[in-house]
Design an enzyme around this catalytic site. Structure first.
Site, PDB file in Angstrom:
ATOM      1  N   SER A 208      -5.514   5.080   5.551  1.00  0.00           N
ATOM      2  CA  SER A 208      -6.232   5.067   6.744  1.00  0.00           C
ATOM      3  C   SER A 208      -5.759   6.503   7.531  1.00  0.00           C
ATOM      4  O   SER A 208      -4.545   6.813   7.230  1.00  0.00           O
ATOM      5  CB  SER A 208      -5.957   3.929   7.732  1.00  0.00           C
ATOM      6  OG  SER A 208      -6.428   4.300   8.841  1.00  0.00           O
ATOM      7  N   TYR A 236       0.333  -1.929  11.999  1.00  0.00           N
ATOM      8  CA  TYR A 236      -0.769  -1.191  11.055  1.00  0.00           C
ATOM      9  C   TYR A 236      -0.659  -0.027  10.581  1.00  0.00           C
ATOM     10  O   TYR A 236      -0.593   0.664   9.530  1.00  0.00           O
ATOM     11  CB  TYR A 236      -2.340  -1.548  11.647  1.00  0.00           C
ATOM     12  CG  TYR A 236      -3.382  -0.803  10.888  1.00  0.00           C
ATOM     13  CD1 TYR A 236      -3.875  -1.475   9.657  1.00  0.00           C
ATOM     14  CD2 TYR A 236      -3.919   0.280  11.256  1.00  0.00           C
ATOM     15  CE1 TYR A 236      -4.840  -0.965   8.826  1.00  0.00           C
ATOM     16  CE2 TYR A 236      -4.886   0.933  10.197  1.00  0.00           C
ATOM     17  CZ  TYR A 236      -5.482   0.191   9.208  1.00  0.00           C
ATOM     18  OH  TYR A 236      -6.464   0.587   8.371  1.00  0.00           O
TER      19      TYR A 236
END
Length: 385
Positions: A208, A236
């Site tokens: 990501s 995350y």
């Protein structure tokens, strides 16, 4: 003598200050790095559709009848589209999923849709729960027992429990760190015998752009020391950064003659089941900006490109020769780019590697032994009571 003493004193102070600054830097990203990271995130969000306008949707694939691919998290979102398109191109696809019932229902529907177009799709489902390292070991043992080649491993499954409190797996690890990094790392290492058998082969990590704002402390990967406040964003982004760092070291340590490519990629900002974990007010806003956000079919293009592009192995070989090896990173527009500056820290990456191998229950020389075809004992798995 006085001049010498003053010089030594100033040198000691400068060294002390340097050590202090280094120590401080390891506690988090510097302001400039943090700002640059968020600029990268917003740039991808605002311009990803423009930057990817040259890509067809869906991405056309060559015949893949010679490939066997494992895709984790393939019952929804990017993983679903990736698995289906690989299978329709002729690949043998293994859906490695927690919910095998949902996977079998999808397979039935896909076979029905495909029945008039030729031979049945070569696709199957196997159980894999990334919140359980026992499950990862059991899956790997079951697959390796087939003595079949594995050409492409796509670590697609991920979690972003936005806004939720800190949670831990039954193995004792923070859920983002386990699902997004530790479990895929263990899976990648344990499947090396099959990947080596299929050489040339690839390990593809769906990462990501959020890793640009991530920070990972190898001594506090669960974020429990109190030095940093935990938020779902911290969990995350840190887990995604850890995955890139681990991948860099994995890529560096794999022998060139193994011909196993390691790739991390950004799918872009994609409308997937991650949105189900958002607060309802944010979900409404999320749904109101469809122009900027990719559909799962658009988001899987960088995964499919990384898994099938013929130039990837050659590019990986070139990266092996640079002074500071980093694995291939593919952007959402299917172009080669570089990970964040923090991700390229060799010292931290090596510490992340060592800590990761320790946490997933493998010996430090596991990679070398697995590549050589030797058995490696993991403290997780069915044999453990």
């Amino acid at each position: 003598m006085l001049f010498l003493s003053l010089s030594l004193c100033m040198t000691d102070r400068m060294n002390s200050e340097t050590r202090r600054m280094k120590k401080k830097k390891k506690e988090g990203l510097g302001w400039m790095e943090w700002i640059r990271g968020w600029i990268c995130v917003f740039h991808e969000f605002l311009f990803q559709r423009f930057m990817s306008s040259h890509l067809p949707n869906p991405l056309p694939l060559p015949p893949l009848n010679h490939l066997t691919c494992i895709v984790t998290g393939s019952t929804s979102g990017i993983g679903l589209q990736t698995a289906r398109q690989l299978a329709e191109a002729g690949a043998h696809v293994v859906m490695a999923v927690r919910n095998t019932k949902a996977a079998h229902e999808l397979i039935q529907q896909w076979q029905k849709d495909w029945s008039a177009k030729g031979l049945p799709l070569n696709i199957e489902a196997m159980e894999l729960d990334l919140l359980s390292l026992d499950s990862v070991v059991n899956f790997s043992n079951e697959w390796n027992a087939r003595l079949a080649p594995l050409h492409v491993l796509i670590n697609n499954a991920g979690i972003f429990a936005m806004g939720e409190e800190q949670k831990f797996s039954k193995d004792g690890y923070e859920q983002h760190m386990q699902v997004n990094h530790l479990a895929p790392a263990l899976l990648s290492l344990l499947l090396l015998p099959s990947l080596n058998r299929a050489s040339p082969s690839r390990i593809i990590n769906v990462n990501s752009v959020m890793h640009y704002v991530g920070f990972v402390d190898p001594d506090d990967m669960n974020v429990v020391s109190g030095r940093r406040k935990f938020t779902s964003l911290v969990g995350y982004s840190g887990s995604k950064l850890a995955q890139v760092m681990f991948s860099n070291v994995l890529f560096k340590r794999l022998p060139l003659d193994s011909r196993i490519s390691v790739v991390c990629l950004s799918p872009g900002i994609v409308l997937t089941n991650v949105a189900r974990d958002l607060p309802s007010s944010v979900q409404v806003q999320y749904a109101l900006i469809p122009y900027f956000i990719f559909s799962p079919q658009e988001g899987c293009r960088s995964s499919l490109f990384s898994a099938t592009d013929a130039q990837i192995p050659e590019h990986c070989e070139k990266l092996k020769t640079v002074d500071k090896p980093i694995c291939t990173f593919i952007s959402q527009d299917c172009k080669h780019t570089k990970p964040s500056e923090e991700a390229q820290s060799v010292e931290t990456a090596n510490r992340v590697w060592e800590k990761t191998v320790e946490l997933i229950g493998l010996p430090l020389d596991a990679l070398e032994r697995l590549i050589e075809g030797q058995a490696v004992q993991c403290r997780y798995g069915a044999h453990q009571e």
